[in-house]
Design an enzyme around this catalytic site. Structure first.
Site, short mmCIF file in Angstrom:
data_model
loop_
_atom_site.label_atom_id
_atom_site.label_comp_id
_atom_site.label_asym_id
_atom_site.label_seq_id
_atom_site.Cartn_x
_atom_site.Cartn_y
_atom_site.Cartn_z
N GLY A 14 0.83 -1.22 0.00
CA GLY A 14 0.00 0.00 0.00
C GLY A 14 0.85 1.26 0.00
CB VAL A 62 -2.19 -7.19 0.75
CG1 VAL A 62 -1.06 -6.21 0.52
CG2 VAL A 62 -3.48 -6.46 1.11
CG ASN A 88 1.17 1.41 4.80
OD1 ASN A 88 1.01 2.10 5.80
ND2 ASN A 88 0.81 1.82 3.58
CE1 TYR A 154 -8.25 1.33 8.88
CE2 TYR A 154 -8.81 2.13 11.07
CZ TYR A 154 -7.92 2.05 10.01
OH TYR A 154 -6.69 2.68 10.10
CB ALA A 155 -12.41 -0.65 14.92
N1 LIG Z 1 -4.01 7.93 8.22
C1 LIG Z 1 -4.17 7.73 9.53
O1 LIG Z 1 -4.52 8.63 10.31
C2 LIG Z 1 -3.90 6.37 10.10
C3 LIG Z 1 -4.07 6.17 11.49
C4 LIG Z 1 -3.84 4.91 12.00
C5 LIG Z 1 -3.44 3.88 11.18
N2 LIG Z 1 -3.28 4.11 9.85
C6 LIG Z 1 -2.87 2.99 9.01
O2 LIG Z 1 -1.73 3.35 8.26
C7 LIG Z 1 -1.78 2.70 6.99
C8 LIG Z 1 -1.67 3.72 5.86
O3 LIG Z 1 -2.67 4.70 6.03
P1 LIG Z 1 -2.91 5.85 4.95
O4 LIG Z 1 -3.73 6.87 5.63
O5 LIG Z 1 -1.66 6.19 4.27
O6 LIG Z 1 -3.89 5.03 3.95
P2 LIG Z 1 -4.24 5.31 2.40
O7 LIG Z 1 -5.68 4.93 2.26
O8 LIG Z 1 -3.82 6.67 1.98
O9 LIG Z 1 -3.32 4.26 1.64
C9 LIG Z 1 -3.60 2.89 1.64
C10 LIG Z 1 -2.99 2.30 0.38
O10 LIG Z 1 -3.34 0.90 0.37
C11 LIG Z 1 -3.64 0.57 -0.98
N3 LIG Z 1 -4.49 -0.63 -1.01
C12 LIG Z 1 -5.83 -0.73 -0.83
N4 LIG Z 1 -6.22 -2.00 -1.00
C13 LIG Z 1 -5.13 -2.73 -1.28
C14 LIG Z 1 -4.88 -4.10 -1.55
N5 LIG Z 1 -5.89 -5.01 -1.57
N6 LIG Z 1 -3.62 -4.50 -1.78
C15 LIG Z 1 -2.60 -3.61 -1.79
N7 LIG Z 1 -2.76 -2.30 -1.56
C16 LIG Z 1 -4.02 -1.87 -1.30
C17 LIG Z 1 -4.32 1.78 -1.55
O11 LIG Z 1 -4.26 1.78 -2.99
C18 LIG Z 1 -3.52 2.91 -0.92
O12 LIG Z 1 -2.44 3.32 -1.74
C19 LIG Z 1 -3.08 1.90 6.96
O13 LIG Z 1 -2.83 0.59 7.40
C20 LIG Z 1 -3.94 2.62 7.99
O14 LIG Z 1 -4.92 1.79 8.54
C21 LIG Z 1 -3.49 5.33 9.29
#
Ligand SMILES: NC(=O)c1ccc[n+]([C@@H]2O[C@H](COP(=O)([O-])OP(=O)(O)OC[C@H]3O[C@@H](n4cnc5c(N)ncnc54)[C@H](O)[C@@H]3O)[C@@H](O)[C@H]2O)c1
Length: 248
Positions: A14, A62, A88, A154-155
């Site tokens: 990701g 993934v 990620n 998600y949670a």
């Molecule tokens: N942004 C936040 O505030 C936050 C807070 C806590 C945890 N997180 C975690 O951090 C990580 C990244 O967050 P983000 O905000 O950059 O997310 P984002 O949504 O910007 O990026 C997620 C990426 O995952 C890719 N993706 C989706 N489905 C997929 C699949 N089946 N296979 C491969 N790739 C896939 C998407 O194309 C995207 O590029 C995530 O795991 C999220 O849960 C983020």
């Protein structure tokens, strides 16, 4: 093939934007070569091209184990091995609890939880055979406290990632492979701004004791530190980065 120390070759899932791209940059700054993967292959290629340093892009969904196997083969053929995996990828949804369909639940959980499991399984076995590896699983505050803005699927998936991290950490510790989870609260990223209308975002920020959204660059630097070769005893842990929203 450009041969590298496999301990400094990383696979990021990701990685096309947001935190995944920040993690890629931090790993490259720390001296790693990165295989930046995403379900959106074009976006992954664009992201990799925007990074200065050794970064190659490929498509990876993934939820599909054979695709992880192919990505590992690619890292091995290109750099002679790999030593770091950052799970990620996720799909963040805010659907209210009674509106989540069974299919939507399965889809969100398949990406976050099954995707993390498959990554740990495929790369974990390879790392154990090599007697070295560093795995980071992106969890979330939502997986610890149930979440404020994000959906039940998600949670729940993020809570499962905390448990998977412990299971794989215990299984792989004696083989020189560490497995840790990172658990941020809301980060200062487009993904958060796109999900939350401005008034909701303002109230989320107001509720954070330190008074600000988390910094993705800092999260990424912590990941770089935890994936360094001397991070031997850091395993099975969850690192909270939530601005004081959840104390335990
Ligand atoms: N942004 C936040 O505030 C936050 C807070 C806590 C945890 N997180 C975690 O951090 C990580 C990244 O967050 P983000 O905000 O950059 O997310 P984002 O949504 O910007 O990026 C997620 C990426 O995952 C890719 N993706 C989706 N489905 C997929 C699949 N089946 N296979 C491969 N790739 C896939 C998407 O194309 C995207 O590029 C995530 O795991 C999220 O849960 C983020």
């Amino acid at each position: 093939m450009s041969k590298r120390d496999p301990r400094r070759v990383a696979i990021v899932t990701g990685g096309a934007g947001g935190l995944g791209l920040a993690i890629t940059r931090a790993l490259i700054s720390g001296g790693c070569a990165v295989l930046l993967t995403d379900i959106d292959g074009d976006a992954a290629a664009k992201a990799a091209a925007s990074v200065e340093g050794e970064c190659k892009a490929t498509e990876l969904d993934v939820t599909r184990k054979p695709e992880f196997e192919k990505v590992l083969e690619l890292a091995c053929s290109h750099w002679g091995g790999a030593g770091i995996l950052v799970n990620n990828a996720a799909l963040t949804k805010t659907t209210p609890i009674f509106d989540i369909s069974g299919d939507e639940f399965d889809h969100v959980v398949a990406i976050a939880l099954k995707g993390t499991f498959l990554g740990c399984q495929v790369l974990g076995r390879y790392f154990a055979d090599q007697r070295y590896g560093r795995i980071i699983n992106m969890a979330s505050l939502a997986g610890q406290n149930g979440g404020a803005a994000t959906g039940a699927h998600y949670a729940a998936a993020k809570g499962g990632i905390l448990t998977l991290t412990k299971v794989f950490a215990r299984e792989l510790a004696s083989a020189g492979v560490t497995v840790n989870a990172i658990s941020p609260g809301p980060l200062d990223l487009d993904s958060v701004r796109n999900l939350l209308p401005p008034d909701k975002l303002a109230s989320v920020v107001q509720s954070i004791p330190v008074g600000t959204l988390g910094d993705a660059g800092f999260v990424a630097r912590l990941i770089e530190l935890l994936t360094s070769p001397d991070a031997v005893s850091a395993t099975g842990a969850t690192y909270d980065l939530n601005g004081g929203l959840y104390l335990r």
